[in-house]
Write an enzyme that holds these catalytic residues in place. Structure first.
Site, PDB file in Angstrom:
ATOM      1  N   ASP A 135       1.906   2.631   3.435  1.00 52.10           N
ATOM      2  CA  ASP A 135       0.875   3.921   3.075  1.00 52.10           C
ATOM      3  C   ASP A 135       1.737   5.157   2.916  1.00 52.10           C
ATOM      4  O   ASP A 135       1.223   6.226   2.979  1.00 52.10           O
ATOM      5  CB  ASP A 135       0.094   4.035   4.600  1.00 52.10           C
ATOM      6  CG  ASP A 135      -1.059   5.019   4.211  1.00 52.10           C
ATOM      7  OD1 ASP A 135      -1.641   5.128   2.942  1.00 52.10           O
ATOM      8  OD2 ASP A 135      -1.415   5.842   5.149  1.00 52.10           O
TER       9      ASP A 135
ATOM     10  N   HIS B 239      -5.582  -0.687   5.910  1.00 52.82           N
ATOM     11  CA  HIS B 239      -5.316  -0.270   7.057  1.00 52.82           C
ATOM     12  C   HIS B 239      -6.050  -0.505   8.429  1.00 52.82           C
ATOM     13  O   HIS B 239      -6.551  -0.083   9.373  1.00 52.82           O
ATOM     14  CB  HIS B 239      -5.679   1.421   7.016  1.00 52.82           C
ATOM     15  CG  HIS B 239      -4.709   2.172   5.752  1.00 52.82           C
ATOM     16  ND1 HIS B 239      -3.612   1.638   5.305  1.00 52.82           N
ATOM     17  CD2 HIS B 239      -5.170   3.186   5.016  1.00 52.82           C
ATOM     18  CE1 HIS B 239      -3.429   2.073   4.299  1.00 52.82           C
ATOM     19  NE2 HIS B 239      -4.429   3.330   4.068  1.00 52.82           N
TER      20      HIS B 239
ATOM     21  N   ASN C   7      -3.425  13.041   4.506  1.00 55.20           N
ATOM     22  CA  ASN C   7      -4.698  13.106   5.190  1.00 55.20           C
ATOM     23  C   ASN C   7      -4.475  12.382   6.542  1.00 55.20           C
ATOM     24  O   ASN C   7      -5.207  11.521   7.132  1.00 55.20           O
ATOM     25  CB  ASN C   7      -5.774  12.410   4.315  1.00 55.20           C
ATOM     26  CG  ASN C   7      -6.373  13.227   3.253  1.00 55.20           C
ATOM     27  OD1 ASN C   7      -6.256  14.461   3.101  1.00 55.20           O
ATOM     28  ND2 ASN C   7      -6.398  12.480   2.098  1.00 55.20           N
TER      29      ASN C   7
ATOM     30  N   HIS D  58       0.788  -1.238   0.018  1.00 57.66           N
ATOM     31  CA  HIS D  58      -0.041  -0.030  -0.038  1.00 57.66           C
ATOM     32  C   HIS D  58       0.898   1.423  -0.050  1.00 57.66           C
ATOM     33  O   HIS D  58       1.338   1.570   1.081  1.00 57.66           O
ATOM     34  CB  HIS D  58      -0.865   0.092   1.328  1.00 57.66           C
ATOM     35  CG  HIS D  58      -1.956   0.983   0.872  1.00 57.66           C
ATOM     36  ND1 HIS D  58      -3.379   0.363   0.550  1.00 57.66           N
ATOM     37  CD2 HIS D  58      -2.138   2.288   1.063  1.00 57.66           C
ATOM     38  CE1 HIS D  58      -4.395   1.586   0.559  1.00 57.66           C
ATOM     39  NE2 HIS D  58      -3.346   2.641   0.771  1.00 57.66           N
ATOM     40  N   CYS D  59       0.999   1.746  -1.312  1.00 57.88           N
ATOM     41  CA  CYS D  59       1.588   3.127  -1.369  1.00 57.88           C
ATOM     42  C   CYS D  59       1.229   3.780  -2.608  1.00 57.88           C
ATOM     43  O   CYS D  59       0.590   3.268  -3.284  1.00 57.88           O
ATOM     44  CB  CYS D  59       3.441   2.689  -1.488  1.00 57.88           C
ATOM     45  SG  CYS D  59       3.697   1.742  -2.876  1.00 57.88           S
ATOM     46  N   HIS D  60       1.621   4.887  -2.495  1.00 58.52           N
ATOM     47  CA  HIS D  60       0.977   5.888  -3.354  1.00 58.52           C
ATOM     48  C   HIS D  60       1.983   6.639  -4.346  1.00 58.52           C
ATOM     49  O   HIS D  60       3.170   6.939  -3.699  1.00 58.52           O
ATOM     50  CB  HIS D  60      -0.011   6.942  -2.875  1.00 58.52           C
ATOM     51  CG  HIS D  60      -1.263   6.526  -1.994  1.00 58.52           C
ATOM     52  ND1 HIS D  60      -2.356   5.647  -2.660  1.00 58.52           N
ATOM     53  CD2 HIS D  60      -1.101   6.428  -0.667  1.00 58.52           C
ATOM     54  CE1 HIS D  60      -3.165   5.411  -1.680  1.00 58.52           C
ATOM     55  NE2 HIS D  60      -2.534   5.864  -0.676  1.00 58.52           N
TER      56      HIS D  60
ATOM     57  N   ARG E 270     -10.394  -0.140  -5.899  1.00 55.64           N
ATOM     58  CA  ARG E 270     -10.606   0.475  -4.540  1.00 55.64           C
ATOM     59  C   ARG E 270     -12.199   1.231  -4.384  1.00 55.64           C
ATOM     60  O   ARG E 270     -12.401   2.053  -5.370  1.00 55.64           O
ATOM     61  CB  ARG E 270      -9.508   1.440  -4.198  1.00 55.64           C
ATOM     62  CG  ARG E 270      -9.220   1.894  -2.725  1.00 55.64           C
ATOM     63  CD  ARG E 270      -8.496   2.901  -2.346  1.00 55.64           C
ATOM     64  NE  ARG E 270      -7.994   2.929  -0.954  1.00 55.64           N
ATOM     65  CZ  ARG E 270      -7.339   3.741  -0.338  1.00 55.64           C
ATOM     66  NH1 ARG E 270      -6.905   4.832  -1.093  1.00 55.64           N
ATOM     67  NH2 ARG E 270      -7.010   3.644   0.870  1.00 55.64           N
TER      68      ARG E 270
END
Length: 312
Positions: A256, A189, A261, A39-41, A132
């Site tokens: 993450d 998460h 946010n 999970h990364c952006h 998602r």
């Protein structure tokens, strides 16, 4: 590392979008080869991949080079890049990353109302293996069942998982709906449960019950998001460890990164890697969490074919 990872460019960020930790520690834990950040952006750069006009927040740029540098520093060989809502359903940034990933990246898409089957098949060929669904009001209006069914129809036959982003008691409220979804479901998460009610509140109970179905997987990422204590996030780590112990074959982990946010400063990603040893304290479960489970869930080649480079 001698150079900070954070690249302070792009539009003025929204509140809650601080830069990533500039100098994450070198983890004492050496991850097994083929370990995956699920999970990364990748965000921008906005002069090449602009953010969506309808976005609800504006982060700092976090381009693919920045993510690759972080993973090399942490000893991570594979990753799953999740399309951020700030880019909307314009997947050019994700496709660009996957094309240059050398087979070590997979993707999670945001399938919009206008995303066609042809576009979805292009995403699949590039390495996307999930879509998602955001149920957080600060990101978008929660999808209706009709919208979810429309997406399911367009991704039918590809084997994609449905990835859910919920918070608070959301997983308890949506438990029946999750049970009715076809195929695999991945909960982001740890469902961002509210630990004010402890690890035995309604949301953690629903999370464990869904794991028991055999079709639901949980990302034990975001210990910093669920923690009420701050670093080293002992309460969040305890929740993650309990989920790994409950269903070791259906849990995966992620950073993450770059942590948008959030409240306060971004966590030290080197610390997050070190905490994996507390989340999965024996070697067998550690390998399942970091290597075998991600390979199964996101359709990576056998881990033995993907030795990690270590240039730390």
């Amino acid at each position: 590392m001698t150079e900070p990872l954070a690249r302070l460019v792009g539009p003025v960020p929204s509140v809650g979008c601080p830069p990533p930790h500039p100098r994450p520690r070198t983890p004492k834990l050496r991850l097994p080869p083929g370990s995956c950040d699920t999970h990364c952006h990748i965000l921008g750069p906005t002069d090449v991949f602009p953010y969506a006009p309808e976005r609800t927040f504006t982060p700092l740029d976090a381009p693919k080079e920045q993510l690759h540098a972080l993973h090399a520093h942490l000893g991570i060989g594979r990753a799953v890049v999740v399309q951020s809502s700030c880019h909307g359903s314009d997947h050019r940034v994700l496709l660009d990353a996957l094309a240059g990933g050398g087979g070590r990246l997979r993707g999670v898409a945001l399938v919009g109302e206008t995303t066609t089957r042809a576009e979805i098949e292009e995403l699949h060929r590039a390495g996307v293996r999930a879509f998602r669904l955001n149920f957080l009001p600060h990101l978008r209006t929660a999808p209706t069942r009709a919208e979810i069914d429309s997406i399911l129809g367009r991704v039918d036959g590809l084997g994609w998982a449905a990835q859910l982003h919920v918070r608070g008691d959301g997983i308890a409220r949506l438990e029946d709906m999750v049970r009715r979804l076809p195929g695999r479901v991945v909960v982001d998460h740890m469902a961002r449960v509210d630990l004010a009610s402890g690890r035995d509140g309604p949301a953690p109970r629903s999370l464990r019950a869904l794991l028991d179905t055999g079709q639901v997987w949980v990302k034990v990422s975001g210990v910093d998001r669920v923690s009420r204590q701050g670093p080293p996030y002992a309460d969040g780590v305890a929740l993650a460890a309990s989920l790994v112990a409950h269903a070791p074959e259906r849990v995966v982990w992620g950073t993450d990164y770059p942590h948008v946010n959030i409240v306060g400063e971004a966590p030290d990603d080197g610390l997050l890697v070190e905490l994996v040893e507390r989340i999965a304290p024996d070697p067998t479960r550690l390998r399942r969490l970091m290597v075998d489970n991600p390979a199964e869930l996101f359709d990576f080649p056998p881990p033995s074919d993907d030795p990690v480079s270590d240039d730390r």
